[in-house]
Design a protein around this motif. Structure first.
Motif: not given
Length: 93
Positions: A7, A11, A14
Motif C-alpha cells: 500500500s 500511494r 499515485q
C-alpha cells in the motif's frame, strides 16, 4: 492510515503521478527495500521539522519516470518524498 509495503508503494506511485501529471502506469518501481531509518522522519525531515532520534523501521521506495529516479520513504504510519524540488515532502502522516 496504516501502510504495509504494497500500500505504501501504491500511494507513492499515485503521489508521483499527480506531481508529474502522468498516469500511474507511466511510473515504474525501480526497487523497494526494507530499511532502518535513523530517526522518525525516515531521514527526510520537512523544513523546520524536529524528529525523534530513534530507529524507525520501514521501506525505501525508488520510483522512476522520464529517466529520473524519485526517493520515497515509508513506515506503517507515514509516507515521505525525499529531495523533490530540493525539499523533503510529507505525503501522509
Amino acid at each position: 492510515m496504516s501502510f504495509d509495503k504494497d500500500s505504501a508503494v501504491k500511494r507513492a506511485k499515485q503521489d508521483l503521478a499527480e506531481r508529474l501529471k502522468l498516469n500511474e502506469d507511466d511510473i515504474k518501481v525501480d526497487s523497494v527495500s526494507s530499511k532502518e531509518f535513523s530517526d522518525m522522519s525516515l531521514g527526510a525531515p520537512a523544513d523546520g521539522e524536529m524528529a525523534a532520534q530513534m530507529i524507525a523501521y520501514g521501506w525505501q521506495i525508488s520510483l522512476g519516470a522520464g529517466g529520473k529516479s524519485y526517493d520515497y520513504r515509508a513506515d506503517k504510519y507515514q509516507l515521505r518524498l525525499k529531495g523533490y524540488g530540493g525539499k523533503n515532502h510529507v505525503i501522509v502522516y
